[in-house]
Structure formats: structure tokens, C-alpha cells
Write a protein that holds these residues in place. Structure first.
Motif, PDB file in Angstrom:
ATOM      1  N   LYS A   1      33.883 -32.018 -13.642  1.00  0.00           N
ATOM      2  CA  LYS A   1      32.780 -32.004 -12.687  1.00  0.00           C
ATOM      3  C   LYS A   1      32.897 -33.180 -11.711  1.00  0.00           C
ATOM      4  CE  LYS A   1      28.699 -30.335 -14.173  1.00  0.00           C
ATOM      5  NZ  LYS A   1      27.370 -30.306 -14.797  1.00  0.00           N
TER       6      LYS A   1
ATOM      7  N   VAL B   1      35.626 -34.089  -4.469  1.00  0.00           N
ATOM      8  CA  VAL B   1      36.204 -33.259  -3.398  1.00  0.00           C
ATOM      9  C   VAL B   1      35.140 -32.864  -2.383  1.00  0.00           C
ATOM     10  CG1 VAL B   1      37.207 -31.005  -2.903  1.00  0.00           C
ATOM     11  CG2 VAL B   1      38.125 -32.395  -4.767  1.00  0.00           C
ATOM     12  N   ILE B   2      33.958 -32.508  -2.877  1.00  0.00           N
ATOM     13  CA  ILE B   2      32.888 -32.114  -1.960  1.00  0.00           C
ATOM     14  C   ILE B   2      32.499 -33.273  -1.070  1.00  0.00           C
ATOM     15  CG2 ILE B   2      30.464 -31.463  -1.841  1.00  0.00           C
ATOM     16  CD1 ILE B   2      30.896 -29.772  -4.335  1.00  0.00           C
ATOM     17  N   ASN B   3      32.387 -34.445  -1.648  1.00  0.00           N
ATOM     18  CA  ASN B   3      32.002 -35.614  -0.859  1.00  0.00           C
ATOM     19  C   ASN B   3      33.040 -35.978   0.197  1.00  0.00           C
ATOM     20  OD1 ASN B   3      29.403 -36.559  -1.457  1.00  0.00           O
ATOM     21  ND2 ASN B   3      30.093 -37.226  -3.490  1.00  0.00           N
ATOM     22  N   GLU B   4      34.298 -35.684  -0.118  1.00  0.00           N
ATOM     23  CA  GLU B   4      35.360 -35.974   0.849  1.00  0.00           C
ATOM     24  C   GLU B   4      35.300 -35.084   2.075  1.00  0.00           C
ATOM     25  OE1 GLU B   4      38.825 -35.528  -1.469  1.00  0.00           O
ATOM     26  OE2 GLU B   4      38.849 -37.577  -2.228  1.00  0.00           O
ATOM     27  N   GLY B   5      34.834 -33.832   1.895  1.00  0.00           N
ATOM     28  CA  GLY B   5      34.790 -32.863   2.996  1.00  0.00           C
ATOM     29  C   GLY B   5      34.010 -33.407   4.181  1.00  0.00           C
ATOM     30  N   ASP B   6      34.335 -32.917   5.365  1.00  0.00           N
ATOM     31  CA  ASP B   6      33.671 -33.380   6.600  1.00  0.00           C
ATOM     32  C   ASP B   6      32.212 -32.969   6.635  1.00  0.00           C
ATOM     33  OD1 ASP B   6      34.221 -30.510   8.397  1.00  0.00           O
ATOM     34  OD2 ASP B   6      35.629 -31.076   6.804  1.00  0.00           O
TER      35      ASP B   6
ATOM     36  N   GLU C   1      35.524 -34.617 -10.629  1.00  0.00           N
ATOM     37  CA  GLU C   1      36.558 -34.284  -9.641  1.00  0.00           C
ATOM     38  C   GLU C   1      35.998 -33.355  -8.560  1.00  0.00           C
ATOM     39  OE1 GLU C   1      40.500 -34.000  -8.040  1.00  0.00           O
ATOM     40  OE2 GLU C   1      39.574 -35.402  -9.464  1.00  0.00           O
ATOM     41  N   ILE C   2      35.234 -32.353  -8.999  1.00  0.00           N
ATOM     42  CA  ILE C   2      34.659 -31.379  -8.070  1.00  0.00           C
ATOM     43  C   ILE C   2      33.759 -32.076  -7.065  1.00  0.00           C
ATOM     44  CG2 ILE C   2      33.061 -29.427  -7.891  1.00  0.00           C
ATOM     45  CD1 ILE C   2      34.097 -28.512 -10.668  1.00  0.00           C
ATOM     46  N   ILE C   3      32.882 -32.908  -7.569  1.00  0.00           N
ATOM     47  CA  ILE C   3      31.936 -33.602  -6.683  1.00  0.00           C
ATOM     48  C   ILE C   3      32.665 -34.528  -5.730  1.00  0.00           C
ATOM     49  CG2 ILE C   3      30.097 -35.335  -6.675  1.00  0.00           C
ATOM     50  CD1 ILE C   3      29.035 -33.938  -9.229  1.00  0.00           C
TER      51      ILE C   3
ATOM     52  N   VAL D   1      39.130 -28.364 -14.559  1.00  0.00           N
ATOM     53  CA  VAL D   1      38.785 -29.379 -13.560  1.00  0.00           C
ATOM     54  C   VAL D   1      37.462 -30.012 -13.969  1.00  0.00           C
ATOM     55  CG1 VAL D   1      38.370 -29.835 -11.124  1.00  0.00           C
ATOM     56  CG2 VAL D   1      39.929 -27.993 -11.802  1.00  0.00           C
TER      57      VAL D   1
ATOM     58  N   VAL E   1      31.938 -23.173  -9.449  1.00  0.00           N
ATOM     59  CA  VAL E   1      32.013 -24.422 -10.207  1.00  0.00           C
ATOM     60  C   VAL E   1      32.306 -24.124 -11.682  1.00  0.00           C
ATOM     61  CG1 VAL E   1      30.673 -26.381 -11.067  1.00  0.00           C
ATOM     62  CG2 VAL E   1      30.551 -25.758  -8.649  1.00  0.00           C
TER      63      VAL E   1
END
Lengths: 121, 121, 121, 121
Positions: C110, C116-121, C112-114, C108, C100
Motif C-alpha cells: 500500500k 506512486v499516486i503522490n508522484e503523479g502530476d 508503494e501505491i500511495i 505491491v 488497489v
DNA sequence: GTGGTCTAGACCACA
DNA sequence: GTGGTCTAGACCACC
């Protein structure tokens, strides 16, 4: 009831662990001369191992005159175990010397070693 | 040139004999931090054994942080070997204490134990 | 039956792939404490590789206290695997933090990072 | 003077470590567009490695359009490095996702992961 | 040349 | 049958 802790991982075969545990108990006076010890099947069952393994251990112990088996009556610690005790002491004394050698190799001074021994209870 | 005596009979595998010999040499200061030790192939050739066996010994030593291997450069005694040695001393000191306890259980007096230690070279 | 997919091309040696697959299965609870895993020969045969390669993987796992091997009995997941897992979690959590940090250095945000994580399966 | 820490033990070859270090420095803005970097010989000398190894790294970087070599003048960071940066971000984002996946495999909840990220500075 | 990986196959003790 | 040890020899990347 004899308490034997078996280490299935180490290099020592199970039967040797049984031999040395019983020898140690005799040396320490936990098992006394003429005292009966469990039958092969009983001990095998208690330890959850194959009777053949216990048999092998008992054979070795009998060979070393530590125990005596009477086919009808069972297995007993030998009457005369003084020699066993004496051998045991010598063995352990050798181990101690080796350990001291090793510690000195590692840079520990003899003075320090003796100090630690004297401090022990 | 490292001198390693191998015992092909005993229960100790060859790779362990290599490990403990090198550890002893490090402890004695014969092998010093950052010193290069023989390549796997060289030592194997010297000892007349298979390189894989030496490799296994070196792997274990590397795991214990006693040595460090650099591909294409060679194998060296670790820079920071002192901590490893200190831990080793503590371990062996504990073993010594246990051995003394056992001997006292066997009826050997502390006086006798210390006398034997003082006699040693 | 353990399912292990091997990649013979990549930089990861086969034995490491076995190690990490078994570690993952343990982490996921698919392999449970004290559960027996395939024998060296069996797994080697299933994977179509040499038993020595499996042995190396098992050696590493045993060193990491993930499994325990009993001669003549077989190989089992360690009883106390929880501590191993807990340490692993901490290590990986640290890696995540570093990643991170790096991403933020790269510009990038923070947020944006979160996302992306939330989008993951 | 470029600071490159080399790991001679790991699985990554030296030349790849040089490549990724320079890429990271570019991505972080430590090395700026059109900035000159050390000659092959100079860097090799500084790092104490073979010039061929540095050459290999520079070849790869030039191929990736990260640097440009002018045979008479020397080697420079490319004018246009936006694409490099963008690729780098994508790569690291992928790594992050993998790390998150792994943590979830290890039983860490997504909620917990996000919490830790938010706590970071 | 170095270390690292892998195979094929042998032999052993133990249970 | 199990794990443990060892050999002989191959191939690889790297330097």
C-alpha cells in the motif's frame, strides 16, 4: 394569462402542443365560451417562440371550431363548444381503453385495475 | 417467426414500433427469457427494411435490458426480464390513474369509467 | 470550438471517443450546464466524419442525461448535470478500490501505491 | 479446473479474455509454475466454445512465455514467470495512474483518493 | 453466419 | 438552419 408548458424534445410539434393544451383547458372549463385568448404575437412572446408557430396552432383550432378570430377585436373561445367537449371525452375514453388493454397485456388483472381506480380520490 | 406490423405513415418511427412490439410480446409471454430472436439481418429482410433500423431497435431494447446481444451468437431475450416488466407495470398503472383523473375532470363519472372497462374484451 | 482527438486505430469506436471526451469536458467544467455544443453536422464536419456517427454519440449522451437536444434549436449540456457527475465519481472510486486490491494481491505494498499516486502530476 | 468467466457482450474477444484470465491467475499465484493446465479441447468443452478460440489464446500465452506446450504431454505454466509477474505489476500500476487521473479530472482531490485507499482493508 | 461500426447521402418536419 | 429517420452498402472481428 394562459399557462402552456412546452416540451421541445418530444415528438409532438410545438403547434400541436399549443392546440391540445388549449383544447384541454376548454374541456376542463378553465377557458370558457366567448372568453378572449391572447393575440398571436402576445402568446408567441410569452412562450418565447415564433409567431408563425402560434399562428399555425390558432389556424388549426379555428378549423376545429374551438376558437374564432375577429380580425379587429381578437381571438375568442367559440360560443358553441359542446361538440368539442364531447369529442374530447370520446378521445380520452379511447385512450383509457387502450391503457387498460396494455395493462392486461402486461399481466395485470381487470379486477386489480378496477380496484385501483376505485381507490383514487 | 415474429410478426411485426409496421405503420409507415404514423409519427412513430419504425424502430420504435419494433421496440414496442417486442416489448409487448415479452410482456405477453410469447417471447420467453433466454429465447433467441431473429438476427438483425433476418428481421430486416423479413420486414423489408434496412438492417440499420433493426439495429437501432435492438440497441434500445438492449439498453432497456429487454434483450442481450452476443456477437457471433445472436440476440436473446434477457434472462432477468421480470424486473423490467414489473417497472413497466408500475409506470403504466400511473398513466392509467392520470387518465382516470382527466376523465373525471371532463365530467365523466367513475361509475361510467368502470362500466366501460368491464365491457372491454 | 470543442477539441476532440480521434484515434482511428484503437478498439474504441469513434462515437465512444466523442462521448467520453464530452463527458470529460463536462467533468472538468470546460463545458457548463445549458451551454450549447456544436450541431451534429458542424461537429461531423470539423472532425471529418459522418454526421451519423456524431448522432450516435449524441444519442448516448442524451440517454445518459449529459446533454439535451431540441429539434430546430440545437444541442445543449443538461441543466442538471451535477447528479450525473456525482454518480460517475462514485463509480470510478469503486474501480479505483478494485485496482488497489488487485495490486496488493500482486504483492505491491500500500505504501508503494500511495507513493506512486503522490508522484503523479 | 480453471474458472473463467466469459463476457460475450463486451468489446474484448473471447480469446483475449482467456489470455488475461490465465495471466491473472498466474500473477496471483493461483496457477503455479510447471502446473499443468487443461488441454485445448478440454477447456473448449468446459467453456462451451470453439477449440480454435482456445488455441488462439494458448498461442498468445506461449508467445508471451507464460505457458509451454509439449505436444505429447500437454500444456504447462512456464518455469520462469517472474518477468510475467513484473510486467503485470507495471500494467496494473499504469491502470491505477489512469484511474487516479480520471478521478482528479472529475474533481476528486488527491487527498481524498489517498484517504479512501488507506481506509481499505 | 453473427453483431458492430461507419460512410454517403437522402428526405422529413419544424422554426 | 436544426435534429430525426431511413436506406444502401461497405468493412471488420469473431466463431
Amino acid at each position: 394569462m394562459i399557462l402552456i408548458n412546452l416540451d421541445y424534445q418530444g415528438r409532438l410539434p410545438i403547434y400541436e402542443q399549443i392546440v391540445s393544451t388549449i383544447e384541454r383547458y376548454v374541456a376542463l372549463g378553465i377557458l370558457k365560451p366567448e372568453e378572449q385568448i391572447p393575440s398571436i404575437r402576445e402568446l408567441a412572446s410569452n412562450l418565447g417562440i415564433n409567431p408563425n408557430t402560434v399562428k399555425k396552432a390558432y389556424d388549426i383550432l379555428e378549423n376545429k371550431k374551438v376558437i374564432t378570430s375577429y380580425s379587429t377585436k381578437g381571438t375568442f373561445i367559440s360560443k358553441q363548444i359542446d361538440k368539442v367537449l364531447e369529442n374530447r371525452r370520446k378521445e380520452e375514453m379511447e385512450k383509457l381503453k387502450e391503457e387498460v388493454q396494455l395493462l392486461m397485456h402486461l399481466g395485470v388483472e381487470k379486477k386489480e385495475i378496477i380496484k385501483v381506480i376505485n381507490e383514487g380520490d
